[in-house]
Design a protein around this motif. Sequence first.
Motif, PDB file in Angstrom:
ATOM      1  N   ALA A 117      68.642 -10.294  -2.455  1.00  0.00           N
ATOM      2  CA  ALA A 117      67.910 -10.854  -3.580  1.00  0.00           C
ATOM      3  C   ALA A 117      68.553 -12.182  -3.990  1.00  0.00           C
ATOM      4  CB  ALA A 117      67.891  -9.854  -4.735  1.00  0.00           C
ATOM      5  N   TYR A 118      68.528 -12.492  -5.266  1.00  0.00           N
ATOM      6  CA  TYR A 118      68.950 -13.820  -5.732  1.00  0.00           C
ATOM      7  C   TYR A 118      70.434 -13.934  -6.033  1.00  0.00           C
ATOM      8  CZ  TYR A 118      67.318 -10.836  -9.519  1.00  0.00           C
ATOM      9  OH  TYR A 118      67.060  -9.748 -10.319  1.00  0.00           O
ATOM     10  N   ARG A 119      71.175 -12.825  -6.039  1.00  0.00           N
ATOM     11  CA  ARG A 119      72.635 -12.900  -6.245  1.00  0.00           C
ATOM     12  C   ARG A 119      73.271 -13.032  -4.864  1.00  0.00           C
ATOM     13  NH1 ARG A 119      74.300 -11.459 -11.133  1.00  0.00           N
ATOM     14  NH2 ARG A 119      72.520 -10.044 -11.384  1.00  0.00           N
ATOM     15  N   ASP A 120      73.110 -14.217  -4.279  1.00  0.00           N
ATOM     16  CA  ASP A 120      73.314 -14.347  -2.833  1.00  0.00           C
ATOM     17  C   ASP A 120      74.452 -15.262  -2.389  1.00  0.00           C
ATOM     18  OD1 ASP A 120      72.141 -16.691  -3.730  1.00  0.00           O
ATOM     19  OD2 ASP A 120      70.593 -16.772  -2.186  1.00  0.00           O
ATOM     20  N   HIS A 154      68.126 -19.164  -3.250  1.00  0.00           N
ATOM     21  CA  HIS A 154      67.541 -19.221  -1.911  1.00  0.00           C
ATOM     22  C   HIS A 154      68.494 -19.813  -0.880  1.00  0.00           C
ATOM     23  CE1 HIS A 154      63.734 -17.932  -3.562  1.00  0.00           C
ATOM     24  NE2 HIS A 154      63.841 -18.869  -4.487  1.00  0.00           N
ATOM     25  N   PHE A 155      69.709 -19.257  -0.808  1.00  0.00           N
ATOM     26  CA  PHE A 155      70.626 -19.607   0.267  1.00  0.00           C
ATOM     27  C   PHE A 155      70.074 -19.005   1.564  1.00  0.00           C
ATOM     28  CE2 PHE A 155      74.994 -20.643  -1.725  1.00  0.00           C
ATOM     29  CZ  PHE A 155      74.395 -21.336  -2.765  1.00  0.00           C
ATOM     30  N   TYR A 156      70.442 -19.615   2.699  1.00  0.00           N
ATOM     31  CA  TYR A 156      69.831 -19.212   3.970  1.00  0.00           C
ATOM     32  C   TYR A 156      70.716 -19.665   5.118  1.00  0.00           C
ATOM     33  CZ  TYR A 156      65.735 -18.235   6.988  1.00  0.00           C
ATOM     34  OH  TYR A 156      64.858 -17.716   7.910  1.00  0.00           O
ATOM     35  N   LYS A 157      70.873 -18.812   6.130  1.00  0.00           N
ATOM     36  CA  LYS A 157      71.648 -19.186   7.316  1.00  0.00           C
ATOM     37  C   LYS A 157      71.166 -18.329   8.488  1.00  0.00           C
ATOM     38  CE  LYS A 157      76.445 -20.043   8.814  1.00  0.00           C
ATOM     39  NZ  LYS A 157      76.259 -21.468   9.096  1.00  0.00           N
ATOM     40  N   GLY A 165      68.638 -14.356   0.019  1.00  0.00           N
ATOM     41  CA  GLY A 165      68.194 -15.325  -0.928  1.00  0.00           C
ATOM     42  C   GLY A 165      66.709 -15.234  -1.270  1.00  0.00           C
ATOM     43  N   HIS A 166      66.260 -14.205  -2.128  1.00  0.00           N
ATOM     44  CA  HIS A 166      64.853 -14.127  -2.522  1.00  0.00           C
ATOM     45  C   HIS A 166      64.735 -13.885  -4.023  1.00  0.00           C
ATOM     46  CE1 HIS A 166      63.139 -13.998   1.593  1.00  0.00           C
ATOM     47  NE2 HIS A 166      64.368 -13.593   1.866  1.00  0.00           N
ATOM     48  N   GLY A 167      63.767 -14.595  -4.638  1.00  0.00           N
ATOM     49  CA  GLY A 167      63.667 -14.566  -6.089  1.00  0.00           C
ATOM     50  C   GLY A 167      62.755 -13.500  -6.669  1.00  0.00           C
ATOM     51  N   ILE A 168      61.852 -12.951  -5.875  1.00  0.00           N
ATOM     52  CA  ILE A 168      60.925 -11.943  -6.376  1.00  0.00           C
ATOM     53  C   ILE A 168      61.578 -10.569  -6.256  1.00  0.00           C
ATOM     54  CG2 ILE A 168      58.636 -10.924  -6.170  1.00  0.00           C
ATOM     55  CD1 ILE A 168      58.672 -13.879  -7.041  1.00  0.00           C
ATOM     56  N   VAL A 169      61.668  -9.868  -7.371  1.00  0.00           N
ATOM     57  CA  VAL A 169      62.405  -8.598  -7.412  1.00  0.00           C
ATOM     58  C   VAL A 169      61.862  -7.600  -6.381  1.00  0.00           C
ATOM     59  CG1 VAL A 169      63.007  -6.608  -8.842  1.00  0.00           C
ATOM     60  CG2 VAL A 169      63.015  -8.909  -9.833  1.00  0.00           C
ATOM     61  N   GLY A 170      62.721  -7.191  -5.463  1.00  0.00           N
ATOM     62  CA  GLY A 170      62.379  -6.186  -4.460  1.00  0.00           C
ATOM     63  C   GLY A 170      61.617  -6.706  -3.257  1.00  0.00           C
ATOM     64  N   GLN A 172      62.311  -8.726  -0.942  1.00  0.00           N
ATOM     65  CA  GLN A 172      63.058  -8.903   0.307  1.00  0.00           C
ATOM     66  C   GLN A 172      63.143  -7.609   1.123  1.00  0.00           C
ATOM     67  OE1 GLN A 172      64.327  -8.886  -2.694  1.00  0.00           O
ATOM     68  NE2 GLN A 172      66.039  -7.469  -2.743  1.00  0.00           N
ATOM     69  N   VAL A 173      62.927  -6.455   0.494  1.00  0.00           N
ATOM     70  CA  VAL A 173      63.091  -5.185   1.212  1.00  0.00           C
ATOM     71  C   VAL A 173      62.052  -5.017   2.323  1.00  0.00           C
ATOM     72  CG1 VAL A 173      63.137  -2.665   1.018  1.00  0.00           C
ATOM     73  CG2 VAL A 173      64.274  -4.081  -0.714  1.00  0.00           C
ATOM     74  N   PRO A 174      60.737  -5.168   2.055  1.00  0.00           N
ATOM     75  CA  PRO A 174      59.795  -5.075   3.175  1.00  0.00           C
ATOM     76  C   PRO A 174      59.999  -6.163   4.234  1.00  0.00           C
ATOM     77  CG  PRO A 174      58.662  -5.699   1.124  1.00  0.00           C
ATOM     78  CD  PRO A 174      60.039  -5.272   0.759  1.00  0.00           C
ATOM     79  N   LEU A 175      60.494  -7.330   3.830  1.00  0.00           N
ATOM     80  CA  LEU A 175      60.824  -8.352   4.834  1.00  0.00           C
ATOM     81  C   LEU A 175      61.965  -7.858   5.728  1.00  0.00           C
ATOM     82  CD1 LEU A 175      60.713 -11.644   2.693  1.00  0.00           C
ATOM     83  CD2 LEU A 175      58.943 -10.709   4.185  1.00  0.00           C
TER      84      LEU A 175
END
Length: 391
Positions: A117-120, A154-157, A165-170, A172-175
């Motif tokens: 999530a966003y605490r990334d 939205h950190f990314y590597k 790094g995703h801002g919408i709560v939850g 990122q799980v289905p992704l």
Amino acid sequence: MALSTNRTVNQLLKPLTAAISATRCLSSDSTSIITVESSLPFTSHKIDPPSRAVETSPNELMTFFKDMAEMRRMEIAADSLYKAKLIRGFCHLYDGQEAVAVGMEAAITKKDCIITAYRDHCIYLARGGGLYESFAELMGRKDGCSKGKGGSMHFYKKESGFYGGHGIVGAQVPLGIGLSFAQKYSKEEHVTFAMYGDGAANQGQLFEGLNMAALWDLPAILVCENNHYGMGTAEWRAAKSPAYYKRGDYVPGLKVDGMDALAVKQACKFAKEHALKNGPIILEMDTYRYHGHSMSDPGSTYRTRDEISGVRQERDPIERIRKLILAHDVATEKELKDIEKEKRKVVDEAIAKAKESPMPDPSDLFTNVYVKGFGVEVFGPDRKEVRATLP
């Protein structure tokens, strides 16, 4: 000279005694095996838990200490930068939860995927990201890990298997379930860790994704970082059943002391082996954040300062590793303090360099919107004609 040794420690926080020799027993770069016991037993659901005996080495303990000291210093510095208005927008800090990041990384490879999530910020560092790219991104600069477009959330590597790094709560799980599907489809022997907080644990999309993962035996590991407060709401006020490791029902789960880096390592190693053979598993990391939910939250209106200081004194992940290092005479107190001073210097240098990084060009607003060569083109004298190019 490093001595080959096997040691079993009954308590992770074994106190120093006068019997410890002043002579260095183990070199800090030694790979000699040290066996310690996790701070708390693992609690399991529909599965036999792993052993509490965790193998480590002087080199790994020092790596944990250095990495967590760097993470802690980065987050404290980000606090100051936010208050100086050099970081804008949302900013969620990870100090207190560092053991989850380093323990997980110690159990996997860069071929395994992590999405969160966003605490990334610290997950990005654990995946091999740099301080310069981190601070540049936090300040919206062109040299940031997401080219200044993502900011704190939205950190990314991708090259190191870190998909944000995703801002919408939850969301990122289905992704993450999709990443694990790709791994199984490609017949890879790798797994995906889909991380979320206790505040996202009631999201419907999480259960939909978990159902698909279980149906198809995907190598997915759902990691609930339970820091006990979803924004300002205590878990017991938001969840009828806050035993998140049991929430999978038909999917096995494990509750882990998320303030113990070695316990996290043991649990993640166990979960990876399980997921590759049997499909998904849930890990609940019992952890704690020292800062508020975000920088707009003082973090003291829904919990007491005594509660926060109590966790710092009794469960702090860095202090636990420090005591292990001292108990095994891997390094001295002075050497550890010198490492922390060096980390402050390294962080300050990265900030100074990041401040010199240019802002993105305004034209960059229109890049990375569509796959190159596809998209919608607006044309004509009144700009009302649209031509679409589809794959």
